[in-house]
Write an enzyme that holds these catalytic residues in place. Structure first.
Site, PDB file in Angstrom:
ATOM      1  N   GLN A 195       0.842  -1.201   0.000  1.00 20.92           N
ATOM      2  CA  GLN A 195       0.000   0.000   0.000  1.00 20.92           C
ATOM      3  C   GLN A 195       0.877   1.252   0.000  1.00 20.92           C
ATOM      4  O   GLN A 195       0.383   2.347  -0.236  1.00 20.92           O
ATOM      5  CB  GLN A 195      -0.894   0.024   1.237  1.00 20.92           C
ATOM      6  CG  GLN A 195      -1.971  -1.057   1.268  1.00 20.92           C
ATOM      7  CD  GLN A 195      -2.746  -1.086   2.573  1.00 20.92           C
ATOM      8  OE1 GLN A 195      -2.773  -2.117   3.244  1.00 20.92           O
ATOM      9  NE2 GLN A 195      -3.385   0.003   2.965  1.00 20.92           N
ATOM     10  N   GLU A 230       0.210  -1.735   4.583  1.00 24.58           N
ATOM     11  CA  GLU A 230       0.587  -0.327   4.689  1.00 24.58           C
ATOM     12  C   GLU A 230       2.045  -0.232   5.138  1.00 24.58           C
ATOM     13  O   GLU A 230       2.819   0.546   4.609  1.00 24.58           O
ATOM     14  CB  GLU A 230      -0.341   0.411   5.670  1.00 24.58           C
ATOM     15  CG  GLU A 230       0.010   1.888   5.797  1.00 24.58           C
ATOM     16  CD  GLU A 230      -0.977   2.706   6.631  1.00 24.58           C
ATOM     17  OE1 GLU A 230      -2.115   2.267   6.851  1.00 24.58           O
ATOM     18  OE2 GLU A 230      -0.586   3.798   7.073  1.00 24.58           O
ATOM     19  N   ARG A 308      -5.533   7.265  16.930  1.00 25.42           N
ATOM     20  CA  ARG A 308      -6.874   7.231  16.322  1.00 25.42           C
ATOM     21  C   ARG A 308      -7.896   6.621  17.285  1.00 25.42           C
ATOM     22  O   ARG A 308      -9.079   6.969  17.255  1.00 25.42           O
ATOM     23  CB  ARG A 308      -6.875   6.517  14.968  1.00 25.42           C
ATOM     24  CG  ARG A 308      -8.109   6.858  14.136  1.00 25.42           C
ATOM     25  CD  ARG A 308      -8.097   6.195  12.775  1.00 25.42           C
ATOM     26  NE  ARG A 308      -7.608   7.040  11.699  1.00 25.42           N
ATOM     27  CZ  ARG A 308      -8.325   7.956  11.042  1.00 25.42           C
ATOM     28  NH1 ARG A 308      -9.583   8.174  11.379  1.00 25.42           N
ATOM     29  NH2 ARG A 308      -7.795   8.646  10.069  1.00 25.42           N
ATOM     30  N   GLU A 710     -13.227   2.711   5.130  1.00 28.63           N
ATOM     31  CA  GLU A 710     -13.188   2.134   6.476  1.00 28.63           C
ATOM     32  C   GLU A 710     -14.484   2.251   7.294  1.00 28.63           C
ATOM     33  O   GLU A 710     -14.825   1.330   8.035  1.00 28.63           O
ATOM     34  CB  GLU A 710     -12.046   2.774   7.281  1.00 28.63           C
ATOM     35  CG  GLU A 710     -10.664   2.417   6.771  1.00 28.63           C
ATOM     36  CD  GLU A 710      -9.602   3.331   7.388  1.00 28.63           C
ATOM     37  OE1 GLU A 710      -9.557   4.519   7.018  1.00 28.63           O
ATOM     38  OE2 GLU A 710      -8.853   2.861   8.246  1.00 28.63           O
TER      39      GLU A 710
HETATM   40  N1  MTE Z   1     -11.506  -2.818  -0.020  1.00 32.01           N
HETATM   41  C1  MTE Z   1     -10.927  -3.854  -0.646  1.00 32.01           C
HETATM   42  N2  MTE Z   1     -11.640  -4.541  -1.555  1.00 32.01           N
HETATM   43  N3  MTE Z   1      -9.640  -4.239  -0.364  1.00 32.01           N
HETATM   44  C2  MTE Z   1      -8.894  -3.589   0.580  1.00 32.01           C
HETATM   45  O1  MTE Z   1      -7.738  -3.950   0.817  1.00 32.01           O
HETATM   46  N4  MTE Z   1      -8.823  -1.774   2.248  1.00 32.01           N
HETATM   47  C3  MTE Z   1      -9.617  -0.940   3.145  1.00 32.01           C
HETATM   48  C4  MTE Z   1     -10.681  -0.175   2.363  1.00 32.01           C
HETATM   49  N5  MTE Z   1     -11.406  -1.069   1.505  1.00 32.01           N
HETATM   50  C5  MTE Z   1      -9.489  -2.478   1.282  1.00 32.01           C
HETATM   51  C6  MTE Z   1     -10.810  -2.113   0.917  1.00 32.01           C
HETATM   52  C7  MTE Z   1      -8.809   0.025   3.882  1.00 32.01           C
HETATM   53  S1  MTE Z   1      -8.029  -0.477   5.290  1.00 32.01           S
HETATM   54  C8  MTE Z   1      -8.695   1.319   3.487  1.00 32.01           C
HETATM   55  S2  MTE Z   1      -7.825   2.435   4.379  1.00 32.01           S
HETATM   56  C9  MTE Z   1      -9.320   1.799   2.253  1.00 32.01           C
HETATM   57  O2  MTE Z   1     -10.033   0.790   1.570  1.00 32.01           O
HETATM   58  C10 MTE Z   1      -8.220   2.333   1.351  1.00 32.01           C
HETATM   59  O3  MTE Z   1      -8.685   2.762   0.140  1.00 32.01           O
HETATM   60  P1  MTE Z   1      -9.349   4.213  -0.065  1.00 32.01           P
HETATM   61  O4  MTE Z   1      -8.485   5.173   0.674  1.00 32.01           O
HETATM   62  O5  MTE Z   1      -9.308   4.344  -1.519  1.00 32.01           O
HETATM   63  O6  MTE Z   1     -10.717   4.115   0.525  1.00 32.01           O
HETATM   64  N1  HPA Z   2      -4.958   6.092   8.993  1.00 32.22           N
HETATM   65  C1  HPA Z   2      -4.395   5.107   8.285  1.00 32.22           C
HETATM   66  N2  HPA Z   2      -3.107   4.986   8.111  1.00 32.22           N
HETATM   67  C2  HPA Z   2      -2.319   5.883   8.674  1.00 32.22           C
HETATM   68  C3  HPA Z   2      -2.835   6.933   9.433  1.00 32.22           C
HETATM   69  C4  HPA Z   2      -4.231   7.050   9.588  1.00 32.22           C
HETATM   70  O1  HPA Z   2      -4.762   7.944  10.245  1.00 32.22           O
HETATM   71  N3  HPA Z   2      -1.796   7.651   9.876  1.00 32.22           N
HETATM   72  C5  HPA Z   2      -0.700   7.030   9.407  1.00 32.22           C
HETATM   73  N4  HPA Z   2      -1.004   5.974   8.677  1.00 32.22           N
HETATM   74 MO1  MOS Z   3      -6.398   1.323   5.960  1.00 28.50          MO
HETATM   75  S1  MOS Z   3      -6.204   0.511   7.829  1.00 28.50           S
HETATM   76  O1  MOS Z   3      -5.970   2.937   6.558  1.00 28.50           O
HETATM   77  O2  MOS Z   3      -5.021   0.754   5.194  1.00 28.50           O
END
Ligand code: MTE
Ligand code: HPA
Ligand code: MOS
Length: 756
Positions: A195, A230, A308, A710
């Site tokens: 990520q 991440e 958080r 999330e």
């Molecule tokens: N959806 C799918 N299909 N696969 C993933 O790995 N990760 C989740 C969410 N949805 C994820 C997912 C997490 S932890 C986050 S932070 C967000 O997607 C990240 O993507 P975005 O910032 O584009 O929402």
């Molecule tokens: N969310 C997800 N990932 C992160 C953050 C957060 O607030 N800060 C640093 N990495």
């Molecule tokens: Mo999502 S836990 O912020 O990769």
């Protein structure tokens, strides 16, 4: 225009044509890596012997910390994590060496022949033990609002309790992995399932002792990340890069499921205590909580996750007096890490437990307390941010109107009167989730857009596609802004040489941050092309509109096409590439005061969950989850609904069946899918209903479409309390405990607790 677009990967995925790291056609002379990790959770390495392993034919080299030319350090927030152990190990699964061989099979054979001896040291596996022994990652953090001590004195009801929530395995379908190979002049290219490509580039440069520009990180897409990639895709990528640096040959390493489960961190388990005070009219006046986060053996992202937890400790309620403290407790488990919600769900489980306890003690419906305390416009969070564009009450009211809480509750009560063996339970779960990286400097992104002379477009951003469909959203932004068809735009891989210094794709902010950058870049390009078009059409530039591959004068379609304008622009030597940068405005946070405005905005919603418990077996089914979710103005409802349902189910898994278990020696017991149960098609709710709360959106979102990655996970928390209510209606002697996951075993024990 593109709002109903399917995920652009759907055809490729369905046909098995989409490429993941493991699918890349390997180069000649590719070697295969394998980690040799510690079986001991805490100890001194007294002896290590590679000699037998090294004799195997086809073994190339076993790397250890002595082979590092830079620094043996991969810690992101705190430099406390070695790539390969030196004299001591701190968790079972900690990498000690990296075997590189001509095949995976040979590497595995070699691994079995490595001999290592440890002098064992005391092992800590729980946060509580760590706190007793003063074993911490960093100093505790506290948020304060008002004066809880004074306020408790004036409360009519004060209750204290404790709550535990367990960890959670990410179980991305695609395990961790990477493929690294040498380029000329000592440069190295790493293709990784991460990520955070920049994280890898930066850490690799440090470990290899070279500068960042010599390392190129490329990400095609991920078979899921959920936070697990991440920070924790880094180690493998760097190990492979070290091997490439020495051997000058390509090195591939894809973890098998067992190794991945054993060596990687998970969602943090939390042990927490709380104290809650209310007045007669059910207003929560004071709330205190102490969170013990089981961080594992190194910081990883734990301090940010802990932070958080504090941000979300009061969920979507206004509480005027708050004191919350979090300890990141150092234990001998693999470093726990980001997982969808990033500590927020753990915080929210505690306040929901506290409210459930109050309801139980006072003998009233929990939702009355929830409803009485929902956040209003201009209420202050404990961290100083004043809530605006609040949808807590709206989403609650909309859920009430659409789903009729009262009649659902009556149905449940009716069912329970008529049935002895099966009991139903119901609960409401409102949520508020802050959008932005809590670490303000991380909230920025860039996009690089090339318009090629035939009118096709190449689009690069810092966004990593992991199934959340961010690439589709980026494509939508580009197509809608430029007024061209999707077929004309190609989403490039995420690559550090095209888009540099990226934040990881996380915090649900990827689409907002990168989308805004795409929007800016496309608007600049369009501005330049409009001038060309206006000259070609001999009309005022203000009247020019780009739409469906044609140029319009106001609303009137002309014969002039997008391609023709691009071709003309090329002749006129107009720049057809643009690189744009976006940084979220207005946000800030002062850690010395623990006050500020860390979030661009909040996402709200309300869910209602009904379950049926089999009181003979302790098993349960989720009848329905009905949600009203605040999408803002969703730019792609199909995708966003997928995120809501996926997040919900992941939350239900965390709350009900996914049970991480380590023994006292720090060995992972739930180390396979036979001992770790994730939701399957049989365990999803029989009925899921999502009603969009169409809100104005927010100017900090991309095209008014709120982040969705999330927040929906936290609807899953309602399941715990629905099950609890079902148990209560079967066993009136049941004493509420807040100890998730609520596995059928625990349900069964609760059903017959104190029953003669
Ligand atoms: N959806 C799918 N299909 N696969 C993933 O790995 N990760 C989740 C969410 N949805 C994820 C997912 C997490 S932890 C986050 S932070 C967000 O997607 C990240 O993507 P975005 O910032 O584009 O929402
Ligand atoms: N969310 C997800 N990932 C992160 C953050 C957060 O607030 N800060 C640093 N990495
Ligand atoms: Mo999502 S836990 O912020 O990769």
């Amino acid at each position: 225009m593109t709002k109903t677009m399917k995920n652009i990967d759907s055809f490729g995925h369905l046909r098995g044509e989409s490429l993941f790291v493991d699918d890349i056609i390997t180069k000649q002379n590719t070697l295969y890596g394998l980690v040799f990790d510690s079986i001991c959770a805490h100890g001194k390495i007294t002896k290590i012997d590679f000699s037998q392993a090294e004799k195997i034919e086809g073994l190339v080299k076993i790397f250890s910390h002595q082979d590092i030319l830079g620094v043996n350090q991969i810690g992101g927030i705190i430099p406390d994590e070695l790539l390969w152990a030196e004299n001591e190990v701190h968790f079972a699964g900690q990498p000690i060496a990296f075997i590189v061989a001509e095949s995976e099979f040979i590497a595995k054979k070699a691994r079995a022949l490595i001999k290592v001896e440890f002098k064992k040291l005391p092992i800590i596996t729980t946060a509580k033990e760590a706190k007793e022994k003063n074993s911490f990652i960093n100093a505790p953090r506290s948020f304060k609002l008002g004066d809880t001590n004074k306020s408790f004195e004036n409360c009519d009801h004060v209750f204290e309790g404790e709550a535990f929530s367990n960890g959670q395995e990410h179980l991305y379908l695609e395990t961790q992995g990477c493929y690294a190979y040498p380029m000329e002049n000592g440069n190295i290219k790493i293709i990784s399932s991460t990520q955070g490509p920049t994280q890898i580039q930066k850490a690799a440069a440090k470990v290899l002792g070279i500068s960042m520009h010599k390392i190129e990180v490329d990400v095609i897409r991920l078979g899921g990340g959920f936070g697990g990639k991440e920070d924790q895709a880094t180690a493998w990528a760097i190990m492979a890069a070290v091997a490439v640096q020495h051997l000058k040959k390509p090195v591939k390493y894809i973890l098998n499921r067992h190794d991945d489960l054993r060596m990687t961190g998970k969602r943090h388990p939390y042990e927490s205590t709380f104290k809650i005070g209310l007045t007669k009219d059910l207003k929560i006046k004071a709330f205190e909580a102490e969170f013990l986060q089981n961080s594992g053996a190194a910081a990883d992202l734990s301090p940010a996750i802990a932070e958080r937890t504090l941000f979300h400790a009061t969920n979507c309620y206004f509480i005027p007096n708050v004191k919350t403290t979090v300890y990141s407790c150092k234990t001998n488990l693999p470093p726990n890490t980001a997982f969808r919600g990033f500590g927020g769900p753990q915080g929210m489980f505690v306040i929901e437990s506290a409210i459930a306890m109050v309801a139980d003690k006072l003998g009233i419906n929990k939702r009355l307390i929830q409803e009485a305390n929902l956040l209003s416009e201009n209420d202050e969070f404990s961290y100083g941010q004043v809530a605006t564009e609040v949808e807590a009450k709206n989403s609650w009211q909309s859920a009430k109107d659409n789903f009729n809480f009262k009649s659902l509750e009556n149905e449940v009560a009716d069912f329970n009167r008529k049935n002895d063996r099966f009991k139903k339970g119901i609960s409401v779960m409102p949520i508020a989730f802050g959008i932005s990286f809590t670490n303000t400097p991380m909230n920025h992104a860039r996009a690089l857009v090339h318009i090629y002379q035939d009118g096709s477009v190449g689009l690069s951003t810092g966004a990593v596609e992991m199934g959340q469909s961010v690439n589709t959203k980026m494509l939508q932004v580009a197509c809608d802004t430029l007024g061209i068809d999707a077929e004309k735009v190609k989403l490039e891989t995420t690559n550090t040489t095209r888009v540099a210094n990226t934040s990881p794709s996380a915090a649900s902010s990827t689409a907002d941050l990168n989308g805004k950058a795409v929007l800016k870049a496309c608007n600049s390009l369009k501005g330049r092309l409009k001038k060309v078009a206006s000259k070609m059409l001999k009309t005022d530039v203000k009247k020019i509109i780009f739409n469906s591959n044609y140029i319009f004068i106001n609303n009137k379609k002309t014969k002039l096409t997008w391609q023709e304008v691009v071709a003309q622009a090329m002749l006129e030597r107009v720049a057809l590439s643009e690189n744009s940068h976006y940084a979220t405005p207005e946000i800030h946070f002062d850690k010395t005061k623990e006050k500020g405005h860390p979030f661009a905005y909040h996402v709200y919603g309300t869910s209602i969950t009904t379950v049926t418990v089999d009181c003979l077996k302790g098993t349960y089914e989720i009848d329905s989850v009905k949600m009203v979710h605040d999408f803002g103005k969703s730019m792609n409802m199909g995708i966003d609904m997928g995120q809501v349902e996926g997040g919900l189910i992941q939350g239900i898994g965390w709350m009900t069946m996914e049970e991480i278990s380590y023994d006292k020696q720090g060995k992972l017991l739930s180390n396979a899918l036979s001992t770790y149960k994730i939701p399957d098609i049989y365990s999803v709710p029989k009925n899921i209903e999502t009603i969009p709360l169409e809100t104005e959106g927010n100017k900090m979102t991309i095209n008014k479409s709120k982040a969705v990655g999330e927040p929906p996970l936290m609807y899953g928390i309602g399941t715990y309390f629905a099950i609890q209510n079902a148990i209560k209606s079967f066993n009136n002697k049941y004493k509420l405990i807040f100890h998730s996951p609520f596995t059928p075993e625990k349900v069964l024990m609760s059903l017959y607790e104190n029953v003669e």
